[in-house]
Motif scaffolding. Structure first.
Motif, short mmCIF file in Angstrom:
data_model
loop_
_atom_site.label_atom_id
_atom_site.label_comp_id
_atom_site.label_asym_id
_atom_site.label_seq_id
_atom_site.Cartn_x
_atom_site.Cartn_y
_atom_site.Cartn_z
N SER A 13 47.08 45.85 17.12
CA SER A 13 45.66 45.50 17.03
C SER A 13 44.87 46.25 18.10
N GLN A 14 43.55 46.29 17.93
CA GLN A 14 42.69 46.92 18.94
C GLN A 14 42.87 46.25 20.29
N LYS A 15 43.03 44.94 20.31
CA LYS A 15 43.23 44.23 21.57
C LYS A 15 44.54 44.66 22.23
N ALA A 21 46.29 50.21 27.24
CA ALA A 21 45.54 51.26 27.94
C ALA A 21 45.15 50.80 29.34
N LYS A 22 44.69 49.56 29.46
CA LYS A 22 44.29 49.03 30.76
C LYS A 22 45.50 48.96 31.71
N SER A 42 43.44 57.53 25.95
CA SER A 42 43.07 57.53 24.53
C SER A 42 44.28 57.13 23.69
N VAL A 43 44.00 56.74 22.44
CA VAL A 43 45.05 56.33 21.51
C VAL A 43 44.93 57.16 20.24
#
Length: 78
Positions: A13-15, A21-22, A42-43
């Protein structure tokens, strides 16, 4: 500087991607001492069918891949 690219098969998911990433940004900040304002992440998401070309182009036989995957066949992941 530095810019980190996460290449993955579509699904998270985006989350989940944002959390990953964080965490990567935080690790780079902590272990390499790079200020957060200079770190970008980036993804790039790929289908299972596309993954073989990613593997062959970016992973297979590359000296800069410091952690190798536990598979050598990107079609079966074995």
């Amino acid at each position: 500087m530095p810019h980190i690219v996460i290449k993955t098969i579509s699904g998270p998911s985006q989350k989940q991607l944002q959390d990953a990433a964080k965490q990567i940004k935080d690790i780079i900040n902590k272990t390499l001492g790079k200020p957060e304002k200079y770190i970008s992440v980036s993804v790039e998401e790929y289908s299972f069918d596309e993954w073989e070309s990613v593997y062959n182009e970016c992973i297979k036989d590359k000296d800069n891949v410091l952690i190798k995957p536990g598979y050598s066949n990107p079609k079966t992941f074995q």
